[in-house]
Design a protein around this motif. Structure first.
Motif, PDB file in Angstrom:
ATOM      1  N   ARG A  16      -1.650  -8.606  13.339  1.00 16.82           N
ATOM      2  CA  ARG A  16      -0.881  -7.800  13.616  1.00 16.82           C
ATOM      3  C   ARG A  16      -0.347  -8.624  15.049  1.00 16.82           C
ATOM      4  NH1 ARG A  16      -1.915  -5.026  10.432  1.00 16.82           N
ATOM      5  NH2 ARG A  16      -2.834  -2.837  10.395  1.00 16.82           N
ATOM      6  N   GLY A  29       0.055  -5.113   5.900  1.00 20.29           N
ATOM      7  CA  GLY A  29       0.741  -4.033   5.844  1.00 20.29           C
ATOM      8  C   GLY A  29       1.578  -3.104   6.046  1.00 20.29           C
ATOM      9  N   ARG A  30       0.812  -2.189   7.081  1.00 24.48           N
ATOM     10  CA  ARG A  30       1.168  -1.547   8.369  1.00 24.48           C
ATOM     11  C   ARG A  30       2.642  -1.862   8.453  1.00 24.48           C
ATOM     12  NH1 ARG A  30      -4.198   1.777   8.715  1.00 24.48           N
ATOM     13  NH2 ARG A  30      -4.480  -0.351   8.649  1.00 24.48           N
ATOM     14  N   PRO A  37      -6.829 -10.655   6.456  1.00 28.73           N
ATOM     15  CA  PRO A  37      -6.261  -9.613   6.721  1.00 28.73           C
ATOM     16  C   PRO A  37      -6.267  -8.958   7.620  1.00 28.73           C
ATOM     17  CG  PRO A  37      -8.161  -9.131   5.412  1.00 28.73           C
ATOM     18  CD  PRO A  37      -8.224 -10.224   5.400  1.00 28.73           C
ATOM     19  N   LEU A  93     -15.270  -6.635   4.855  1.00 30.22           N
ATOM     20  CA  LEU A  93     -14.223  -5.930   5.471  1.00 30.22           C
ATOM     21  C   LEU A  93     -14.463  -5.342   6.141  1.00 30.22           C
ATOM     22  CD1 LEU A  93     -15.053  -2.516   2.917  1.00 30.22           C
ATOM     23  CD2 LEU A  93     -13.240  -4.695   2.204  1.00 30.22           C
ATOM     24  N   THR A  94     -12.988  -6.027   7.227  1.00 32.26           N
ATOM     25  CA  THR A  94     -12.314  -5.843   8.426  1.00 32.26           C
ATOM     26  C   THR A  94     -12.202  -4.884   8.943  1.00 32.26           C
ATOM     27  OG1 THR A  94      -9.749  -6.131   7.588  1.00 32.26           O
ATOM     28  CG2 THR A  94     -11.021  -8.616   7.804  1.00 32.26           C
ATOM     29  N   ASP A 152       0.789  -0.362  -0.044  1.00 30.39           N
ATOM     30  CA  ASP A 152       0.181  -0.090   0.265  1.00 30.39           C
ATOM     31  C   ASP A 152       0.831   1.516   0.187  1.00 30.39           C
ATOM     32  OD1 ASP A 152      -2.263  -1.301   0.004  1.00 30.39           O
ATOM     33  OD2 ASP A 152      -2.733  -2.097   1.964  1.00 30.39           O
ATOM     34  N   LYS A 212       0.324  -7.949  -2.780  1.00 26.78           N
ATOM     35  CA  LYS A 212      -0.898  -7.744  -2.000  1.00 26.78           C
ATOM     36  C   LYS A 212      -0.775  -5.956  -3.053  1.00 26.78           C
ATOM     37  CE  LYS A 212      -3.807  -6.538   0.309  1.00 26.78           C
ATOM     38  NZ  LYS A 212      -4.721  -5.361   0.240  1.00 26.78           N
ATOM     39  N   LYS A 229     -10.824  -5.743  -5.237  1.00 26.28           N
ATOM     40  CA  LYS A 229     -12.280  -5.803  -4.939  1.00 26.28           C
ATOM     41  C   LYS A 229     -13.423  -5.475  -6.124  1.00 26.28           C
ATOM     42  CE  LYS A 229     -11.135  -5.143  -0.424  1.00 26.28           C
ATOM     43  NZ  LYS A 229      -9.552  -4.448  -0.532  1.00 26.28           N
ATOM     44  N   GLN A 233      -7.843  -0.932  11.885  1.00 24.68           N
ATOM     45  CA  GLN A 233      -8.387  -2.893  12.108  1.00 24.68           C
ATOM     46  C   GLN A 233      -9.263  -2.855  13.153  1.00 24.68           C
ATOM     47  OE1 GLN A 233      -8.862  -4.390   9.515  1.00 24.68           O
ATOM     48  NE2 GLN A 233      -6.931  -4.494   8.119  1.00 24.68           N
TER      49      GLN A 233
HETATM   50  O1  C5P Z   1      -1.433  -2.396   6.778  1.00 20.88           O
HETATM   51  P1  C5P Z   1      -2.752  -3.222   7.066  1.00 20.88           P
HETATM   52  O2  C5P Z   1      -2.014  -4.604   7.199  1.00 20.88           O
HETATM   53  O3  C5P Z   1      -3.985  -3.042   7.764  1.00 20.88           O
HETATM   54  O4  C5P Z   1      -3.344  -3.842   5.390  1.00 20.88           O
HETATM   55  C1  C5P Z   1      -4.359  -4.647   4.898  1.00 20.88           C
HETATM   56  C2  C5P Z   1      -4.431  -4.290   3.933  1.00 20.88           C
HETATM   57  O5  C5P Z   1      -5.816  -5.687   3.936  1.00 20.88           O
HETATM   58  C3  C5P Z   1      -4.700  -3.416   3.156  1.00 20.88           C
HETATM   59  O6  C5P Z   1      -4.340  -3.333   2.772  1.00 20.88           O
HETATM   60  C4  C5P Z   1      -6.548  -3.438   3.537  1.00 20.88           C
HETATM   61  O7  C5P Z   1      -7.135  -3.124   2.456  1.00 20.88           O
HETATM   62  C5  C5P Z   1      -6.071  -4.632   2.788  1.00 20.88           C
HETATM   63  N1  C5P Z   1      -7.920  -5.789   3.046  1.00 20.88           N
HETATM   64  C6  C5P Z   1      -8.107  -5.861   5.194  1.00 20.88           C
HETATM   65  N2  C5P Z   1      -9.397  -6.063   4.941  1.00 20.88           N
HETATM   66  C7  C5P Z   1     -10.747  -6.903   3.992  1.00 20.88           C
HETATM   67  C8  C5P Z   1      -9.996  -6.679   2.859  1.00 20.88           C
HETATM   68  C9  C5P Z   1      -8.813  -6.513   2.236  1.00 20.88           C
HETATM   69  O8  C5P Z   1      -7.652  -4.981   5.677  1.00 20.88           O
HETATM   70  N3  C5P Z   1     -11.470  -7.021   4.263  1.00 20.88           N
END
Ligand code: C5P
Length: 236
Positions: free
Chosen positions: A182, A211-212, A179, A120-121, A17, A39, A68, A191
């Motif tokens: 952590r 990601g982060r 996703p 979405l999470t 990202d 990703k 998506k 999240q």
């Molecule tokens: O930075 P982080 O670890 O929160 O990134 C999670 C990644 O997963 C982001 O790119 C987000 O768009 C993606 N994602 C998500 N939840 C979903 C589908 C995709 O957080 N249900």
């Protein structure tokens, strides 16, 4: 592919990202062999990042295109046909029946696998109610998972806390990608439904998207290797 057939190091998918393909390539270079699966989502795709799919494939890396998709069936089907030629491994679509059916038709016999995004999470029950839904997250996730399986979708994106109950719904044929991962002590950001890598795998997740905690780390390669170690330990 069953869980045991996935190489442990392929289970970590790093979310690129980042705002430009140049910065993404710098990150890919920094991460080196600590990461095999990337990703690419909205941010990078719309900043000219789509050619990275082929470049990563040339470097032996796998790509999850997190676009998506959600549109009328014919548009989704044609879009997925085009995406099937790029060399990506996974593509997300929102888990609406018409959208999933069209995506499965569009991917045809290509190597591309379709993942349905259940809920979405970053959403909880209050967010769903605010969007007009009368049911909560767990009920909607389960209903969409059942529809995805019937329609021949290859896998699901779900919150790690849902992986265990989804395994009971869809069995072991569908791939579960989570996703909201952590490592202990890492900031959660936006999240709302998170889990550590080890617990997510134990709950039944096949792939973990991070990601982060990696791309914003002072030492991204060390952060990725620490998660790879946690994954390897969780699988022994
Ligand atoms: O930075 P982080 O670890 O929160 O990134 C999670 C990644 O997963 C982001 O790119 C987000 O768009 C993606 N994602 C998500 N939840 C979903 C589908 C995709 O957080 N249900």
């Amino acid at each position: 592919m069953t869980q045991a057939e996935i190489a442990p190091r392929d289970r970590l998918i790093v979310a690129l990202d980042l705002p430009s393909p140049e910065l993404a390539e710098t990150m890919i270079d920094r991460l080196g062999d600590s990461v095999t699966f990337y990703k690419i989502g909205y941010r990078l795709t719309y900043a000219g990042g789509l050619p990275l799919v082929g470049k990563l494939a040339d470097r032996g890396k796998k790509v999850f295109l997190d676009l998506k998709l959600h549109d009328i069936g014919n548009t989704v089907m044609q879009g997925v046909q085009s995406i099937g030629k790029l060399g990506a491994t996974f593509l997300t679509v929102h888990a609406y029946p018409q959208t999933m059916k069209a995506a499965v038709e569009g991917r045809g016999a290509s190597a591309l696998k379709i993942l349905g995004v259940t809920v979405l999470t970053s959403y909880n029950d209050d967010d769903l109610h605010a969007a007009g839904y009368r049911i909560g997250v767990s009920e909607l996730v389960e209903a969409r998972a059942q529809q995805a399986q019937v329609l021949g979708v290859d896998g699901l994106v779900c919150a790690p806390e849902e992986a265990g109950s989804l395994r009971k719904v869809v069995g072991h044929q569908m791939t579960l990608v989570t996703p909201g991962i952590r490592p202990a002590g890492a900031p959660t950001g936006d999240q709302k439904r998170i889990m550590t890598p080890g617990r997510a795998l134990a709950a039944g997740a096949d792939y973990l998207v991070v990601g982060r905690p990696i791309i914003e780390a002072t030492d991204p390669k060390a952060a990725a290797e620490a998660i790879q170690t946690e994954i390897a330990q969780a699988l022994t």
